[in-house]
Write a protein that holds these residues in place. Structure first.
Motif, PDB file in Angstrom:
ATOM      1  N   GLY A 193       0.819  -1.384  -0.289  1.00  0.00           N
ATOM      2  CA  GLY A 193      -0.346  -0.274   0.133  1.00  0.00           C
ATOM      3  C   GLY A 193       0.466   1.075   0.514  1.00  0.00           C
ATOM      4  O   GLY A 193       1.936   1.138   0.320  1.00  0.00           O
ATOM      5  N   ASP A 194       0.274   2.562  -0.420  1.00  0.00           N
ATOM      6  CA  ASP A 194       1.088   3.582  -0.431  1.00  0.00           C
ATOM      7  C   ASP A 194       0.548   4.552   0.192  1.00  0.00           C
ATOM      8  O   ASP A 194       0.997   5.558   0.606  1.00  0.00           O
ATOM      9  N   VAL A 195      -0.869   3.869   1.014  1.00  0.00           N
ATOM     10  CA  VAL A 195      -0.991   5.345   1.921  1.00  0.00           C
ATOM     11  C   VAL A 195      -1.855   3.834   2.899  1.00  0.00           C
ATOM     12  O   VAL A 195      -2.766   3.196   2.011  1.00  0.00           O
ATOM     13  N   CYS A 196      -2.156   4.179   3.980  1.00  0.00           N
ATOM     14  CA  CYS A 196      -3.362   3.616   5.254  1.00  0.00           C
ATOM     15  C   CYS A 196      -3.923   4.741   5.673  1.00  0.00           C
ATOM     16  O   CYS A 196      -3.766   5.469   6.552  1.00  0.00           O
ATOM     17  N   TRP A 197      -5.280   4.497   6.042  1.00  0.00           N
ATOM     18  CA  TRP A 197      -6.667   4.740   6.449  1.00  0.00           C
ATOM     19  C   TRP A 197      -7.126   3.455   7.678  1.00  0.00           C
ATOM     20  O   TRP A 197      -7.182   3.059   6.821  1.00  0.00           O
ATOM     21  N   LEU A 198      -6.919   4.513   8.541  1.00  0.00           N
ATOM     22  CA  LEU A 198      -8.260   4.077   9.773  1.00  0.00           C
ATOM     23  C   LEU A 198      -9.205   3.858   9.903  1.00  0.00           C
ATOM     24  O   LEU A 198      -9.320   5.775  10.326  1.00  0.00           O
ATOM     25  N   PRO A 199     -10.266   4.350   9.749  1.00  0.00           N
ATOM     26  CA  PRO A 199     -11.638   4.370   9.853  1.00  0.00           C
ATOM     27  C   PRO A 199     -12.389   4.357  10.850  1.00  0.00           C
ATOM     28  O   PRO A 199     -11.613   3.729  11.798  1.00  0.00           O
ATOM     29  N   GLY A 200     -13.403   5.003  11.282  1.00  0.00           N
ATOM     30  CA  GLY A 200     -13.787   5.038  12.822  1.00  0.00           C
ATOM     31  C   GLY A 200     -14.259   3.913  13.034  1.00  0.00           C
ATOM     32  O   GLY A 200     -14.580   2.812  12.071  1.00  0.00           O
ATOM     33  N   GLY A 201     -14.492   3.319  13.873  1.00  0.00           N
ATOM     34  CA  GLY A 201     -15.384   2.085  15.162  1.00  0.00           C
ATOM     35  C   GLY A 201     -15.260   1.972  16.508  1.00  0.00           C
ATOM     36  O   GLY A 201     -16.049   3.409  16.535  1.00  0.00           O
ATOM     37  N   TYR A 202     -15.489   0.955  16.513  1.00  0.00           N
ATOM     38  CA  TYR A 202     -15.199   0.712  18.125  1.00  0.00           C
ATOM     39  C   TYR A 202     -13.882   0.554  18.831  1.00  0.00           C
ATOM     40  O   TYR A 202     -14.215  -0.663  19.303  1.00  0.00           O
ATOM     41  N   PRO A 203     -13.349   0.734  18.747  1.00  0.00           N
ATOM     42  CA  PRO A 203     -11.700   0.576  18.581  1.00  0.00           C
ATOM     43  C   PRO A 203     -12.036   0.513  21.445  1.00  0.00           C
ATOM     44  O   PRO A 203     -11.534  -0.301  21.566  1.00  0.00           O
ATOM     45  N   GLU A 204     -12.936   1.388  21.392  1.00  0.00           N
ATOM     46  CA  GLU A 204     -13.516   1.402  22.812  1.00  0.00           C
ATOM     47  C   GLU A 204     -13.725   0.386  23.330  1.00  0.00           C
ATOM     48  O   GLU A 204     -13.343  -0.178  24.561  1.00  0.00           O
ATOM     49  N   LEU A 205     -14.572  -0.578  22.253  1.00  0.00           N
ATOM     50  CA  LEU A 205     -14.604  -1.766  22.894  1.00  0.00           C
ATOM     51  C   LEU A 205     -13.637  -2.963  22.297  1.00  0.00           C
ATOM     52  O   LEU A 205     -13.910  -3.670  22.848  1.00  0.00           O
ATOM     53  N   HIS A 206     -12.556  -2.530  21.587  1.00  0.00           N
ATOM     54  CA  HIS A 206     -11.752  -3.440  21.381  1.00  0.00           C
ATOM     55  C   HIS A 206     -10.072  -3.357  22.355  1.00  0.00           C
ATOM     56  O   HIS A 206      -9.637  -4.283  21.774  1.00  0.00           O
ATOM     57  N   ALA A 207     -10.253  -2.376  23.152  1.00  0.00           N
ATOM     58  CA  ALA A 207      -8.436  -1.458  23.260  1.00  0.00           C
ATOM     59  C   ALA A 207      -7.750  -2.906  23.647  1.00  0.00           C
ATOM     60  O   ALA A 207      -6.411  -2.522  23.511  1.00  0.00           O
ATOM     61  N   GLY A 208      -7.508  -3.374  24.454  1.00  0.00           N
ATOM     62  CA  GLY A 208      -7.031  -4.796  25.195  1.00  0.00           C
ATOM     63  C   GLY A 208      -6.181  -5.755  23.707  1.00  0.00           C
ATOM     64  O   GLY A 208      -4.960  -6.158  23.824  1.00  0.00           O
ATOM     65  N   ARG A 209      -7.620  -5.791  22.606  1.00  0.00           N
ATOM     66  CA  ARG A 209      -7.068  -6.177  22.576  1.00  0.00           C
ATOM     67  C   ARG A 209      -6.280  -6.066  21.013  1.00  0.00           C
ATOM     68  O   ARG A 209      -5.459  -5.976  20.691  1.00  0.00           O
ATOM     69  N   ILE A 210      -6.573  -4.792  20.565  1.00  0.00           N
ATOM     70  CA  ILE A 210      -5.667  -4.023  19.736  1.00  0.00           C
ATOM     71  C   ILE A 210      -4.200  -3.415  20.143  1.00  0.00           C
ATOM     72  O   ILE A 210      -3.477  -3.171  19.411  1.00  0.00           O
ATOM     73  N   ALA A 211      -4.476  -3.341  21.707  1.00  0.00           N
ATOM     74  CA  ALA A 211      -2.500  -3.577  22.492  1.00  0.00           C
ATOM     75  C   ALA A 211      -2.358  -4.008  22.198  1.00  0.00           C
ATOM     76  O   ALA A 211      -1.048  -3.933  22.169  1.00  0.00           O
ATOM     77  N   SER A 212      -2.578  -4.977  22.189  1.00  0.00           N
ATOM     78  CA  SER A 212      -2.066  -6.582  22.615  1.00  0.00           C
ATOM     79  C   SER A 212      -1.397  -7.399  20.963  1.00  0.00           C
ATOM     80  O   SER A 212      -1.117  -7.814  20.537  1.00  0.00           O
ATOM     81  N   ALA A 213      -1.870  -6.879  20.036  1.00  0.00           N
ATOM     82  CA  ALA A 213      -1.762  -6.585  18.268  1.00  0.00           C
ATOM     83  C   ALA A 213      -0.557  -6.158  17.966  1.00  0.00           C
ATOM     84  O   ALA A 213      -0.341  -4.544  17.118  1.00  0.00           O
ATOM     85  N   GLN A 214       0.306  -6.811  18.670  1.00  0.00           N
ATOM     86  CA  GLN A 214       1.811  -5.963  18.266  1.00  0.00           C
ATOM     87  C   GLN A 214       2.180  -5.994  16.819  1.00  0.00           C
ATOM     88  O   GLN A 214       3.213  -5.521  16.750  1.00  0.00           O
ATOM     89  N   ARG A 215       1.865  -7.166  16.171  1.00  0.00           N
ATOM     90  CA  ARG A 215       2.224  -7.337  14.687  1.00  0.00           C
ATOM     91  C   ARG A 215       0.979  -5.977  13.874  1.00  0.00           C
ATOM     92  O   ARG A 215       1.953  -4.958  13.115  1.00  0.00           O
ATOM     93  N   PHE A 216       0.453  -5.894  14.303  1.00  0.00           N
ATOM     94  CA  PHE A 216      -0.142  -4.316  13.515  1.00  0.00           C
ATOM     95  C   PHE A 216       0.351  -3.573  14.170  1.00  0.00           C
ATOM     96  O   PHE A 216       0.348  -2.776  13.383  1.00  0.00           O
ATOM     97  N   LEU A 217       0.413  -3.270  15.368  1.00  0.00           N
ATOM     98  CA  LEU A 217       0.998  -1.697  15.904  1.00  0.00           C
ATOM     99  C   LEU A 217       2.529  -1.231  15.352  1.00  0.00           C
ATOM    100  O   LEU A 217       2.868  -0.672  14.949  1.00  0.00           O
ATOM    101  N   GLN A 218       3.196  -1.902  15.514  1.00  0.00           N
ATOM    102  CA  GLN A 218       4.237  -2.292  14.467  1.00  0.00           C
ATOM    103  C   GLN A 218       4.719  -2.008  13.647  1.00  0.00           C
ATOM    104  O   GLN A 218       5.390  -1.177  12.946  1.00  0.00           O
ATOM    105  N   GLY A 219       3.704  -2.874  12.453  1.00  0.00           N
ATOM    106  CA  GLY A 219       3.487  -2.639  11.400  1.00  0.00           C
ATOM    107  C   GLY A 219       3.253  -1.436  10.831  1.00  0.00           C
ATOM    108  O   GLY A 219       3.479  -0.603  10.188  1.00  0.00           O
TER     109      GLY A 219
END
Length: 440
Positions: A290-316
């Motif tokens: 990809g040459d641009v990344c887009w994070l739309p809205g949604g409900y990250p507040e309901l999945h915050a713990g899971r997102i915080a532990s998603a290290q491949r995603f965050l590091q990538g």
């Protein structure tokens, strides 16, 4: 081929049962073999996914405030050109909008007036009988640009109650197309931003079938459809919502990231861009091609713990942001920040690409159109580019760099009131709480 006829299903106020009737009607017509297209008037980004599930075809938002006339006309013409009938759903009350010149208020009535769609009113008649006709008469006479063609009664208590309401409607000459009794079994599940998303609703197809059965049992669908009038939109008109921010757009897409307007994606694809979906909840990083990344809205507040532990995603994501643009809207903006506090007060580390921390435990509603001017050149345009969007969330900001140098855009509300700056920009990473609808 001439544009399909259309109808606007609206109500005097929110909570009257519009969505129930619209989805039931859309599914009932679709299973008769008609090509049905849905549409949502206003900036609601949840209902179009339900329309798409009911009809099997995309549903766009139409917004007389946020969209210029060429774009609005092009979207309506595309919708009506691919259908046998358009069933559009209003938002809030029929005339509810912002204080702007006639035709640019964002109210559902603007759509009926601009494109020649008769209005079918959904009336919640709980708590009154003949007086419901006075409400309907007021809607019919309030705006001479539109035609209220009939009513559907909702939350009828008994046969006697129905006869009393119909007596009032007979006095003003409005046909009653059907009546639904109160039935909680037909309700769709809700959460803090409205309906639970279509993709998360259990047994959605079965629910839609039950809604269609209920609507067909009590509403004269043939009479209702006969009220439709040809859509007055020029298929030759061209309009662009927002130029693609890149040629290959890595788009976060799952239960935590799903609020992106369908007309934007359609516009980007029509311009030749490719959408590359990935799931942060599945710990997937943005696709490297990809040459641009887009994070739309949604409900990250309901999945915050899971997102915080998603290290491949965050590091990538952090690695992606070192060389290419990243943009986050609302929930996506919160994830680009430093921390996110969930409803239970637990603080979770996020991507730390923008100097902001947010909390869902400290709730405050933020709602309304936003007219923005970019403060810096980026993937969304040159400095000064005018963008129009909408903000709707309950998150609070607990820490933020308030300097203008780090701000994303200068913003005002729909009436031009200066709201200061919004969002953040650090390097090629940008984000804000408002959802983009179109360029100004």
């Amino acid at each position: 081929m001439s544009p399909a006829p259309g109808l606007l299903i609206a109500a005097p106020r929110s909570g009257s049962g519009k969505t129930t009737v619209v989805l039931g009607l859309q599914r009932a017509l679709a299973r008769r073999g008609l090509r049905v297209r849905g549409a949502k008037c206003g900036p609601d980004y949840i209902d179009p996914a339900f329309h798409a599930a009911a009809t099997g075809a995309p549903s766009f938002n139409f917004d007389s405030f946020a969209m210029g006339r060429p774009l609005l006309n092009a979207l309506v013409a595309q919708t009506a050109g691919d259908a046998d009938i358009v069933i559009a759903e209003g938002s809030m009350g029929l005339f509810d909008g912002v204080r702007q010149e006639t035709g640019r208020t964002g109210a559902s009535a603007d759509m009926a007036a601009l494109f020649g769609w008769p209005v079918v009113l959904i009336l919640d008649v709980s708590g009154h009988a003949q007086s419901a006709a006075a409400v309907a008469l007021g809607c019919a006479r309030f705006d001479p640009r539109i035609t209220v063609a009939g009513v559907v009664l909702n939350k009828v208590a008994s046969e006697r109650h129905r006869r009393l309401v119909e007596d009032g409607m007979a006095r003003i000459g409005l046909p009653v197309l059907g009546a639904l009794t109160r039935n909680d079994a037909l309700s769709l599940p809700e959460r803090h931003l409205g309906l639970v998303q279509a993709g998360e609703t259990d047994e959605l197809d079965q629910r839609l079938e039950r809604l269609a059965d209920a609507v067909e049992a009590v509403i004269d669908i043939d009479q209702l459809v006969a009220l439709g009038r040809p859509t007055q939109a020029d298929a030759a008109t061209a309009g662009t919502a927002l130029p693609p921010p890149g040629q290959r757009i890595a788009l976060a897409s799952d239960r935590a990231f799903s609020f992106i307007y369908p007309h934007l994606l359609a516009s980007w694809r029509a311009a030749g861009a490719e959408i590359l979906p990935f799931s942060p909840l599945a710990d997937e990083p943005p696709p490297q091609d990809g040459d641009v990344c887009w994070l739309p809205g949604g409900y990250p507040e309901l999945h915050a713990g899971r997102i915080a532990s998603a290290q491949r995603f965050l590091q990538g994501l952090r690695a992606f942001a070192q060389t290419r643009p990243v943009h986050g809207e609302c929930g996506g903006y919160m994830v680009l920040g430093e921390t996110l506090e969930d409803a239970d007060g637990h603080v979770h580390r996020m991507a730390a690409l923008l100097p902001v921390s947010t909390s869902y435990a400290k709730r405050k509603i933020h709602l309304g159109y936003r007219v923005a001017h970019l403060l810096h050149q980026g993937s969304l345009g040159q400095a000064g580019q005018r963008l129009i969007g909408h903000e709707f969330h309950y998150a609070s900001v607990t820490r933020s760099d308030e300097s203008r140098e780090a701000a994303f855009a200068a913003i005002a509300d729909a009436e031009g009131t200066d709201l200061g700056t919004a969002g953040h920009r650090i390097g090629q990473t940008t984000g804000s709480f408002f959802h983009l609808i179109a360029t100004g």
